[in-house]
Design a protein around this motif. Structure first.
Motif, PDB file in Angstrom:
ATOM      1  N   GLY A 387      42.654   6.063  24.050  1.00 33.69           N
ATOM      2  CA  GLY A 387      41.500   5.218  23.796  1.00 33.69           C
ATOM      3  C   GLY A 387      41.849   4.069  22.891  1.00 33.69           C
ATOM      4  O   GLY A 387      43.001   3.893  22.476  1.00 33.69           O
ATOM      5  N   PHE A 388      40.796   3.206  22.549  1.00 32.70           N
ATOM      6  CA  PHE A 388      40.972   2.067  21.657  1.00 32.70           C
ATOM      7  C   PHE A 388      40.389   2.439  20.302  1.00 32.70           C
ATOM      8  O   PHE A 388      39.224   2.854  20.201  1.00 32.70           O
ATOM      9  CB  PHE A 388      40.244   0.823  22.207  1.00 32.70           C
ATOM     10  CG  PHE A 388      40.910   0.227  23.406  1.00 32.70           C
ATOM     11  CD1 PHE A 388      40.587   0.656  24.689  1.00 32.70           C
ATOM     12  CD2 PHE A 388      41.878  -0.748  23.273  1.00 32.70           C
ATOM     13  CE1 PHE A 388      41.209   0.103  25.797  1.00 32.70           C
ATOM     14  CE2 PHE A 388      42.500  -1.290  24.350  1.00 32.70           C
ATOM     15  CZ  PHE A 388      42.184  -0.859  25.624  1.00 32.70           C
ATOM     16  N   TYR A 389      41.156   2.294  19.237  1.00 35.84           N
ATOM     17  CA  TYR A 389      40.740   2.674  17.900  1.00 35.84           C
ATOM     18  C   TYR A 389      40.893   1.450  16.990  1.00 35.84           C
ATOM     19  O   TYR A 389      41.939   0.787  16.991  1.00 35.84           O
ATOM     20  CB  TYR A 389      41.591   3.840  17.377  1.00 35.84           C
ATOM     21  CG  TYR A 389      41.493   5.075  18.245  1.00 35.84           C
ATOM     22  CD1 TYR A 389      42.417   5.288  19.259  1.00 35.84           C
ATOM     23  CD2 TYR A 389      40.473   6.010  18.046  1.00 35.84           C
ATOM     24  CE1 TYR A 389      42.328   6.419  20.060  1.00 35.84           C
ATOM     25  CE2 TYR A 389      40.382   7.134  18.841  1.00 35.84           C
ATOM     26  CZ  TYR A 389      41.308   7.341  19.860  1.00 35.84           C
ATOM     27  OH  TYR A 389      41.216   8.440  20.656  1.00 35.84           O
ATOM     28  N   SER A 390      39.806   1.124  16.238  1.00 38.39           N
ATOM     29  CA  SER A 390      39.813  -0.066  15.370  1.00 38.39           C
ATOM     30  C   SER A 390      39.887   0.349  13.909  1.00 38.39           C
ATOM     31  O   SER A 390      39.200   1.294  13.483  1.00 38.39           O
ATOM     32  CB  SER A 390      38.559  -0.918  15.601  1.00 38.39           C
ATOM     33  OG  SER A 390      38.526  -1.396  16.922  1.00 38.39           O
ATOM     34  N   ASP A 391      40.646  -0.399  13.133  1.00 41.62           N
ATOM     35  CA  ASP A 391      40.733  -0.248  11.686  1.00 41.62           C
ATOM     36  C   ASP A 391      40.406  -1.601  11.067  1.00 41.62           C
ATOM     37  O   ASP A 391      41.047  -2.616  11.414  1.00 41.62           O
ATOM     38  CB  ASP A 391      42.123   0.212  11.260  1.00 41.62           C
ATOM     39  CG  ASP A 391      42.443   1.609  11.769  1.00 41.62           C
ATOM     40  OD1 ASP A 391      43.219   1.704  12.755  1.00 41.62           O
ATOM     41  OD2 ASP A 391      41.942   2.578  11.187  1.00 41.62           O
ATOM     42  N   VAL A 392      39.394  -1.665  10.170  1.00 36.93           N
ATOM     43  CA  VAL A 392      38.953  -2.918   9.544  1.00 36.93           C
ATOM     44  C   VAL A 392      39.375  -2.902   8.088  1.00 36.93           C
ATOM     45  O   VAL A 392      39.117  -1.929   7.364  1.00 36.93           O
ATOM     46  CB  VAL A 392      37.426  -3.096   9.673  1.00 36.93           C
ATOM     47  CG1 VAL A 392      36.989  -4.385   8.990  1.00 36.93           C
ATOM     48  CG2 VAL A 392      37.013  -3.083  11.136  1.00 36.93           C
ATOM     49  N   TYR A 393      40.000  -4.037   7.681  1.00 40.70           N
ATOM     50  CA  TYR A 393      40.430  -4.187   6.305  1.00 40.70           C
ATOM     51  C   TYR A 393      39.711  -5.408   5.730  1.00 40.70           C
ATOM     52  O   TYR A 393      39.665  -6.457   6.377  1.00 40.70           O
ATOM     53  CB  TYR A 393      41.946  -4.386   6.216  1.00 40.70           C
ATOM     54  CG  TYR A 393      42.734  -3.299   6.895  1.00 40.70           C
ATOM     55  CD1 TYR A 393      43.144  -3.453   8.216  1.00 40.70           C
ATOM     56  CD2 TYR A 393      43.073  -2.126   6.209  1.00 40.70           C
ATOM     57  CE1 TYR A 393      43.870  -2.454   8.846  1.00 40.70           C
ATOM     58  CE2 TYR A 393      43.797  -1.126   6.832  1.00 40.70           C
ATOM     59  CZ  TYR A 393      44.201  -1.295   8.168  1.00 40.70           C
ATOM     60  OH  TYR A 393      44.911  -0.316   8.792  1.00 40.70           O
ATOM     61  N   THR A 394      39.122  -5.289   4.557  1.00 41.97           N
ATOM     62  CA  THR A 394      38.413  -6.417   3.944  1.00 41.97           C
ATOM     63  C   THR A 394      39.310  -7.051   2.893  1.00 41.97           C
ATOM     64  O   THR A 394      39.734  -6.382   1.935  1.00 41.97           O
ATOM     65  CB  THR A 394      37.105  -5.956   3.304  1.00 41.97           C
ATOM     66  OG1 THR A 394      36.287  -5.344   4.296  1.00 41.97           O
ATOM     67  CG2 THR A 394      36.355  -7.132   2.679  1.00 41.97           C
ATOM     68  N   ALA A 395      39.551  -8.397   3.086  1.00 41.11           N
ATOM     69  CA  ALA A 395      40.407  -9.113   2.146  1.00 41.11           C
ATOM     70  C   ALA A 395      39.601  -9.571   0.951  1.00 41.11           C
ATOM     71  O   ALA A 395      38.355  -9.614   0.983  1.00 41.11           O
ATOM     72  CB  ALA A 395      41.063 -10.302   2.832  1.00 41.11           C
TER      73      ALA A 395
END
Length: 957
Positions: A387-395
Motif C-alpha cells: 500500500g501507500f503510506y505517508s509520513d508528514v514532517y513539520t519544519a
C-alpha cells in the motif's frame, strides 16, 4: 574664389588619377580560340574628394610592340579606348568591366549586356562594338605601329581591333597620362617584355585569372592561375572567394571615402555631465562635433542629449513556501530584487525594489518491497501488507515536508524446467555441452526475491557427413534406402537419442570412353614411362579419383629411323655460309636438322673453314710506257692477280700499280698588284714577264712550268649618298649613317678598283603638341587660326634631305553637363569648399589636362531645416470630466511625432497604450488617484531620430 576651387579640384583629380589602376582580373582565349574576353577591375586608393576613377581615354589592346617586336608576336592591327563620355568620368573602385568578342560570344557569359551599369551592381558587361568604346581599325599596325598618341579614334570600335593570338601575344591597359608605356600587362609565349604577369607556352583553350592566392596585389605572379577554360571561366563575377573578398574591400573603401555623417542620441542622469562639442554638457540639446575619420575625411557627429530623472518604485512580496514567481522569474531563496528600467538610450528611468521571503518544504515518494513474512517501516509503523503510506514532517518555517512510501508485496515462485538440446545449449550467456542442473534467483528492481528458477539441461551428440561414390554405367549402389543406378544426392537419416545423424551419398555414374591413339617416334617412343624401339600396340585403363574406370586407351606405336651426313665447306673472310640455321661467318662445325620423307629428321653437320686472304701490293713505273708480265701498258693502271685453294677459296690477291709518266710543259698566268711579289723562275718576282721552272719526276721525266706574270694597278672611288629615314643599297636596307667599302677583282684575283660609299641617313623630326579650345576660341596651327578639332602640320625647319614638323592635335571641347544625384542635407551642406544653406544647383567646372573646360558638374542640393527637439510631459492630470486637463498627452512641437505612449500602475500593469491620450480609465473603470509611470517613444520627422522618455505622473480627481 571659383578659380581657387577649380585649381583644388584639378589637383585632387590628378592625385586620384595617379592612384587609380585599371588592372586585368581575367583573360580568356575561349574554347575555340575566338570566344575571347577580358575582365578588368578598377583598383586604387580613394581620397576624401573622390571615391571613383576617371577612365576616359584609357586604352586597352593586345601586343602593340611593348612586349615583343616583329611579325609572329601577336600584334593585331588596331586598338580600343574608353570614350570621353560622362559615364566613364567617375567609375567606383571595385567595379568589374567585362569586354568580349561580339562576333562570337563566349557561352560562359551569362550576364546580360550592361555597358552603362544600369542595374548599379558595379559590373559593366560590354560587347567590343559598344558605343561606350571607340577604336582605330589600323593602328597600331603590324609589325610595330606608331605611338598611341598619334592615333585618331572613332566610335564604335570592334573586338577585331584587339584579337589575341593563341601561341604568342599579350593584353594590356594604357593610361592616358603615359601613352608610351603599358600600365598593366599580361603576356604569354614570346611576349615577355614589360609584362606584370607572364605564362609560358600557348594560351589556346586557356583562361588566366587572378586568384589572390598570396595577397591582394594583382601584379604578383603567385596570385595568378593558368587553367583550362572548362569550368574555370567566371566572366563578370569574382574568380574565387579570395578574389571576391578583394573586390569587396575595394568597394567598401570606395563607399567609405566620402565624409561621414553620424547622428547619435545619448542621455545622462540629472546632475551628471558629458563632453560634447568640446565642452561638458549638463542640459538637454543638440551638439555637433566635426572629427577626422580613419580615412582622413571629415566626420560630422550630431549628438542629441537627453537628461533623465529616475524615480524609485518599491514592491512588497508576501512570504511563500518553496518558491515565488516575480516578473517571470522563479526565486527559491530569500532575496532583494533590484531592477532598473532604462530608457532606450541607456539612462536609468525607474528603480524597482522587491523584498522576497521564501520558506522551504519537502515532498518526495519512495518505493519499497517485502517478501511474505517481512516488514517495512512506513506511515509511522512496521507495515506487512502492500500500500501507500505517508509520513508528514513539520519544519520550523511552517512548511510541511511529506514522504510517501509505495510498498509492494513480492511472492517468489519456483520454476523447474528440463531442456534437451543437440550438441550444446546457451543459458544466461553460458554455453553447456554436457548434462547439468543450473539454479538462478531473480530479484525485482527493489531487491526482493521474485523467481527461483531450476533448469535441467540434457545434451545429445549429433553426426552429419557426406561421402562421394561412383559406379560404372549399368552397376548399382545402396543409398537413400534403395539400390541406386543414376547419379544424384541420397540421404540416410539415423536417430540417436532424439538427435538425427545424417549421411549424404553423392553418387556419380561413369560411362568409360574407348580411345585410340597412334604414337610416332624416331629411334624410340616413350608411353606411360616405358620406352619402345620397335612397332607395337599397348592398351591402358584410366580411372577417376573415385576409382571407377574413366577411359580405355589403345596406343599404336610406330618407330622410324634417323639419317646423319657430314660436309666440308670454306669461305673467304667477309663472306657467309648458311649452316646451323643461320648465316655463319666464323670457322666451326654447325648442325642442321632436316625433315626426311619418313617424318624423322636428317642431321647434316657442316665443317666450315674461314680463309683470310693475303694481300700484296707491287709498283711498276716507267717513262712513256711500262712492260709487265709480257704486256705493254701505255697508260697508268692497276693489275690484279688472284690465287685459290683446291676448294675454290681465294688465298692471295696481288695488286700491281703501273704508273706511266710523260714529260710535260705547262704555262700559267699570274697577276700581282703593285708592291706585291710572286715566286717564279727560281726567285720572288715583282715585275711583269715570262719565268721558266724545270721539275724532275721520280721516273726521270722532266716537267716544265712557264709563268706569265703581270702587274695590275687599281683605281679608288669615294662616293657620298644621302637619304631620309632609310636607304636601300646593294640589296640591304640601312636606317643609320655608315661607311661601306667595295673591292673589284679580275679573273686572276688581283684588285682593279676600290670604292668607298659614305651613307648619310637623316631623320624627319616630329614634335607633337596637344591643345584644346572651347567653343568661340581659336588656336594657331597649320598656318592659320583654327576653330575646330583636327590634326594640323607646320613645317618648322627644312633641308635638302629631311624636314622638322610640328603636329598639333587640336580638340574642340564642348563641356559636358554632368548632373549628379540629388543630395539632401540638414541645415547646411559643404560641396567643393563652399557651404550651402538653402536649396540650390551648385556648379563645378572640371578642366581637361590641356586647360579647357571639360565637364560642368551640377549638384542639386536640398537643405532640410531642423527645428529644436521640444517635447514635454505633464506630471499631473485630473480626469474628472470638467473639460480641463481631462486627457493626459505629451506636449510637443510640430516636428515631433509620437510613436508609442504607455501608462503603468504601481503594480506594473499596463493601463493605457496609444497616441490619442489617456482618459484615466482602465477596462472600463475609473482608476483611483495614485502615482503612475509612463514611457514615451517619439521621433523627429526630418532627422528620423527616436527619443525615449520615462517618468511619473499623478492622477487626481
Amino acid at each position: 574664389m571659383i578659380r581657387r576651387f577649380i585649381a583644388i579640384a584639378v589637383c585632387l583629380t590628378i592625385a586620384q588619377f595617379l592612384s587609380a589602376q585599371l588592372v586585368l582580373n581575367e583573360v580568356s582565349q575561349g574554347s575555340t580560340g575566338s570566344r575571347e574576353y577580358v575582365e578588368f577591375v578598377v583598383a586604387g586608393t580613394p581620397s576624401c574628394a573622390s571615391s571613383c576613377v576617371d577612365l576616359r581615354g584609357w586604352i586597352i589592346d593586345d601586343n602593340n610592340g611593348f612586349h615583343a617586336t616583329g611579325n609572329g608576336t601577336g600584334i593585331a592591327a588596331g586598338c580600343l579606348r574608353f570614350r570621353n563620355i560622362a559615364q566613364w568620368a567617375c567609375v567606383p573602385y571595385g567595379s568589374i568591366i567585362l569586354i568580349y568578342n561580339e562576333n562570337d560570344k563566349n557561352n560562359s557569359i551569362a550576364l546580360a549586356d550592361d555597358p552603362t551599369d544600369a542595374n548599379n551592381d558595379s559590373v559593366y558587361v560590354i560587347p567590343g562594338n559598344s558605343t561606350v568604346l571607340e577604336g582605330n581599325a589600323n593602328l597600331p599596325s603590324v609589325p610595330n605601329g606608331p605611338s598611341y598618341s598619334s592615333i585618331t579614334f572613332t566610335s564604335p570600335g570592334s573586338w577585331n581591333y584587339v584579337l589575341m593570338g593563341n601561341s604568342d601575344d599579350a593584353f594590356h591597359s594604357v593610361s592616358p597620362a603615359d601613352l608610351a608605356n603599358p600600365h598593366f600587362a599580361l603576356g604569354w609565349g614570346n611576349n615577355t617584355s614589360n609584362v606584370n604577369i607572364y605564362f609560358s607556352g600557348t594560351a589556346g583553350g586557356k583562361v588566366f585569372y587572378n586568384g589572390n592566392g598570396t595577397n591582394n596585389s594583382p601584379s604578383l605572379q603567385a596570385n595568378w592561375v593558368s587553367a583550362s577554360v572548362a569550368g574555370n571561366e567566371t566572366p563578370g563575377a569574382p574568380n574565387n572567394v579570395a578574389n571576391a573578398n578583394w573586390i569587396a574591400s575595394l568597394r567598401a573603401q570606395s563607399a567609405t571615402a566620402a565624409p561621414v555623417y553620424t547622428n547619435n542620441a545619448v542621455c545622462i542622469l540629472n546632475g551628471e555631465s558629458i563632453v560634447l562639442a568640446g565642452q561638458p554638457r549638463t542640459t538637454a540639446g543638440i551638439y555637433n562635433d566635426t572629427l577626422q575619420a580613419a580615412n582622413g575625411c571629415d566626420s560630422i557627429v550630431s549628438t542629441t542629449l537627453r537628461v533623465s530623472t529616475p524615480i524609485t518604485f518599491p514592491i512588497s512580496a508576501p512570504p511563500a513556501c518553496d518558491s515565488f514567481v516575480f516578473q517571470g522569474m522563479v526565486f527559491r531563496n530569500d532575496t532583494i530584487v533590484r531592477d532598473t528600467l532604462q530608457t532606450s538610450l541607456g539612462c536609468d528611468s525607474i528603480y524597482r525594489v522587491a523584498t522576497i521571503q521564501i520558506k522551504h518544504s519537502k515532498r518526495d515518494t519512495v518505493a519499497a518491497c517485502i517478501n511474505p513474512g517481512g516488514s517495512y517501516f512506513a506511515g509511522g509503523a512496521n507495515q506487512t501488507v502492500p500500500g501507500f503510506y505517508s509520513d508528514v514532517y513539520t519544519a520550523a518555517n511552517g512548511c510541511d515536508s511529506v514522504r510517501v512510501t509505495n510498498l509492494k508485496l513480492v511472492s517468489p515462485t519456483t520454476v523447474s524446467q528440463t531442456v534437451q538440446a543437440c550438441g550444446s545449449y546457451v543459458f544466461n550467456g553460458n554455453t553447456y555441452t554436457s548434462n547439468t542442473i543450473v539454479s538462478d534467483t531473480l530479484q525485482t528492481l527493489l531487491g526482493c526475491d521474485s523467481i527461483y528458477a531450476v533448469l535441467n539441461i540434457q545434451i545429445t551428440s549429433v553426426l552429419r557427413d557426406t561421402i562421394q561414390v561412383c559406379i560404372l554405367s549399368g552397376d548399382s549402389y545402396f543409398a537413400g534406402g534403395a539400390l541406386r543406378t543414376t547419379a544424384g544426392f541420397y540421404s540416410d537419416t539415423f536417430h540417436v537419442s532424439s538427435c538425427d545423424s545424417i549421411r549424404v551419398i553423392a553418387l556419380s555414374v561413369v560411362a568409360p570412353s574407348a580411345q585410340q591413339q597412334t604414337v610416332l617416334g624416331c629411334g624410340s617412343v616413350v608411353v606411360n614411362g616405358i620406352t619402345y624401339t620397335s612397332n607395337t600396340v599397348v592398351t591402358d585403363t584410366i580411372q577417376s579419383v573415385l576409382g571407377c574406370d574413366s577411359v580405355w586407351m589403345q596406343f599404336t606405336i610406330q618407330v622410324n629411323q634417323v639419317a646423319a651426313t657430314v660436309q666440308n665447306v670454306c669461305i673467304n673472310q667477309g663472306q657467309s655460309y648458311f649452316a646451323g640455321g643461320a648465316n655463319q661467318t666464323t670457322s666451326g662445325t654447325y648442325t642442321d636438322t632436316l625433315p626426311a620423307a619418313n617424318g624423322c629428321d636428317s642431321v647434316v653437320s657442316t665443317v666450315l673453314d674461314v680463309i683470310t686472304i693475303a694481300n700484296q701490293n707491287n709498283l711498276q713505273q716507267g717513262c712513256d710506257s711500262v712492260v709487265f708480265n709480257g704486256v705493254t701498258y701505255l697508260q697508268s693502271t692497276t693489275v690484279f692477280d688472284t690465287l685459290r685453294n683446291s676448294a675454290g677459296c681465294i688465298t692471295q690477291i696481288t695488286a700491281t700499280a703501273i704508273v706511266v709518266r710523260t714529260a710535260t710543259e705547262d704555262t700559267v698566268y699570274v697577276c700581282i698588284n703593285s708592291g706585291g711579289q710572286y715566286f717564279a723562275g727560281g726567285a720572288m718576282q715583282t715585275t711583269a714577264g715570262l719565268y721558266r721552272d724545270n721539275y724532275v719526276s721520280n721516273a726521270s721525266c722532266d716537267s716544265v712550268v712557264i709563268t706569265n706574270l703581270s702587274v695590275v694597278s687599281f683605281t679608288s672611288f669615294d662616293t657620298t649618298i644621302a637619304a631620309c629615314d632609310s636607304l636601300f643599297f646593294n640589296g640591304n636596307m640601312y636606317y643609320q649613317s655608315t661607311q661601306l667599302a667595295d673591292t673589284l677583282r679580275n679573273a686572276g684575283g688581283c684588285v682593279t678598283a676600290v670604292s668607298t660609299y659614305r651613307i648619310n641617313i637623316g631623320n624627319e623630326k616630329y614634335d607633337s603638341v596637344y591643345a584644346c579650345i572651347n567653343p568661340g576660341e581659336s588656336y594657331f596651327a597649320g598656318g592659320a587660326n583654327q576653330t575646330a578639332s583636327g590634326t594640323f602640320i607646320d613645317t618648322i625647319t627644312s633641308s635638302n634631305i629631311c624636314n622638322t614638323y610640328r603636329i598639333t592635335y587640336l580638340t574642340l571641347i564642348v563641356p559636358l553637363s554632368d548632373t549628379l544625384p540629388l543630395v539632401t542635407a540638414i541645415d547646411a551642406y559643404d560641396w567643393n569648399g563652399e557651404t550651402f544653406t538653402s536649396d540650390t544647383l551648385a556648379q563645378k567646372v572640371v578642366l581637361s589636362k590641356n586647360g579647357c573646360d571639360s565637364i560642368v558638374r551640377i549638384q542639386p542640393i536640398k537643405i532640410n531645416k531642423v527645428l529644436p527637439y521640444n517635447i514635454y510631459m505633464p506630471n499631473v492630470f485630473s480626469p474628472n470630466d470638467d473639460g480641463v486637463n481631462d486627457i493626459l498627452l505629451p506636449l510637443h512641437t510640430d516636428n515631433i511625432e509620437v510613436l508609442d505612449f504607455k501608462i503603468f500602475n504601481r503594480w506594473g500593469e499596463l493601463v493605457y497604450r496609444g497616441t490619442e491620450g489617456w482618459d484615466g480609465y482602465f477596462n472600463g473603470a475609473k482608476q483611483k488617484p495614485d502615482t503612475y509611470v509612463y514611457t514615451l517613444k517619439a521621433q523627429e520627422k526630418v532627422l528620423k531620430t527616436v527619443e525615449f522618455l520615462t517618468g511619473s505622473i499623478t492622477l487626481i480627481r
